[in-house]
Design an enzyme around this catalytic site. Structure first.
Site, short mmCIF file in Angstrom:
data_model
loop_
_atom_site.label_atom_id
_atom_site.label_comp_id
_atom_site.label_asym_id
_atom_site.label_seq_id
_atom_site.Cartn_x
_atom_site.Cartn_y
_atom_site.Cartn_z
N LYS A 1 0.84 -1.19 0.00
CA LYS A 1 0.00 0.00 0.00
C LYS A 1 0.88 1.26 0.00
CE LYS A 1 -3.81 -2.46 2.33
NZ LYS A 1 -4.66 -2.54 3.55
N TYR B 1 -12.29 -2.86 -3.27
CA TYR B 1 -12.83 -2.95 -1.91
C TYR B 1 -14.36 -2.90 -1.88
CZ TYR B 1 -8.24 -2.57 0.43
OH TYR B 1 -6.96 -2.80 0.90
N PHE C 1 -15.55 3.41 7.44
CA PHE C 1 -14.18 3.79 7.10
C PHE C 1 -13.91 3.74 5.58
CE2 PHE C 1 -14.11 -0.78 8.27
CZ PHE C 1 -13.59 -1.34 7.11
N ARG D 1 -1.73 -14.81 3.80
CA ARG D 1 -2.47 -14.13 4.88
C ARG D 1 -1.75 -14.30 6.22
NH1 ARG D 1 -7.02 -10.84 3.94
NH2 ARG D 1 -8.04 -11.69 5.80
N ARG E 1 2.77 -7.22 9.06
CA ARG E 1 2.11 -6.15 9.83
C ARG E 1 2.59 -6.13 11.28
NH1 ARG E 1 -3.88 -7.45 7.37
NH2 ARG E 1 -3.82 -6.07 5.53
N ASN F 1 -1.76 -0.25 7.30
CA ASN F 1 -1.25 -1.60 7.57
C ASN F 1 -0.41 -2.20 6.43
OD1 ASN F 1 -3.34 -2.28 5.88
ND2 ASN F 1 -4.51 -3.45 7.41
N HIS G 1 -1.72 -5.57 1.36
CA HIS G 1 -2.98 -6.28 1.12
C HIS G 1 -2.69 -7.69 0.65
CE1 HIS G 1 -6.91 -7.35 -0.58
NE2 HIS G 1 -6.22 -7.81 -1.61
N GLU H 1 -8.98 -10.33 -8.17
CA GLU H 1 -8.15 -9.14 -7.94
C GLU H 1 -6.99 -9.06 -8.93
OE1 GLU H 1 -7.28 -9.44 -3.73
OE2 GLU H 1 -9.37 -9.06 -3.19
#
Ligand code: DAT
Ligand code: MG
Length: 151
Positions: free
Chosen positions: A11, A51, A59, A87, A104, A114, A117, A128
């Site tokens: 990110k 998203y 948010f 993950r 993270r 964070n 992704h 994606e």
């Protein structure tokens, strides 16, 4: 065994903080195969589509502002079990809850920053990658280390 694909993205905070190499390294060292990689400034439309499941969340507007606030590094990774494993390597959504040793857990302190992704299912991995990469940007290749990673 089933070979899966996952979409991993550094990110804008990860790019600004100079963490791109460190993050790529974690997946590389684990033994997954990199099949797509680019630095990219994404549009609001693309961020919203990515998203879309979170559209109703309070948010959401801040999330879209964050993801579009600077370039991201888009990656496609392939391997057996890559979605769930990635993950785990990434760690919990809230970096303060993420275990030490995870990306993270080691490199971030707040959910809204964070750094990375990772797709949450093989279906979303495919969706994606198709969303973020154009035809021809994902490469099929055989790393020389393949026979040394799996028997
Ligand atoms: P993950 O990125 O771990 O898959 P998610 O898909 O539930 O988590 O949410 C996507 C992103 O949205 C997440 O990385 C950061 C942001 N986010 C999630 N929950 C949030 C919250 N409660 N407050 C602020 N941002 C949040
Ligand atoms: Mg998610």
């Amino acid at each position: 065994e089933q070979v899966d694909q996952t979409y991993i993205m550094v990110k804008p905070d990860g790019v600004q903080r100079g963490l791109v190499g460190e993050i790529i390294s974690r997946f590389e060292k684990k033994g997954f195969k990199l099949t797509g990689l680019k630095l990219f400034q994404c549009s609001k439309e693309l961020a919203e589509e990515h998203y879309k499941d979170l559209k109703q969340k309070s948010f959401f507007p801040k999330l879209i502002d964050y993801i579009t606030s600077g370039p991201v590094v888009c990656m496609a990774w392939e391997g057996v079990g890559v979605v769930a494993s990635a993950r785990k390597l990434i760690g919990a959504t809230d970096p303060l809850q993420a275990e030490p040793g995870t990306i993270r857990g080691d490199l971030a302190v707040q959910t809204g920053r964070n750094v990375v992704h990772g797709s949450d299912s093989p279906e979303n991995g495919k969706r994606e990658i198709a969303l973020w990469f154009k035809e021809g940007e994902v490469c099929d290749w055989t790393p020389v280390q393949s026979p040394w990673l799996r028997e």
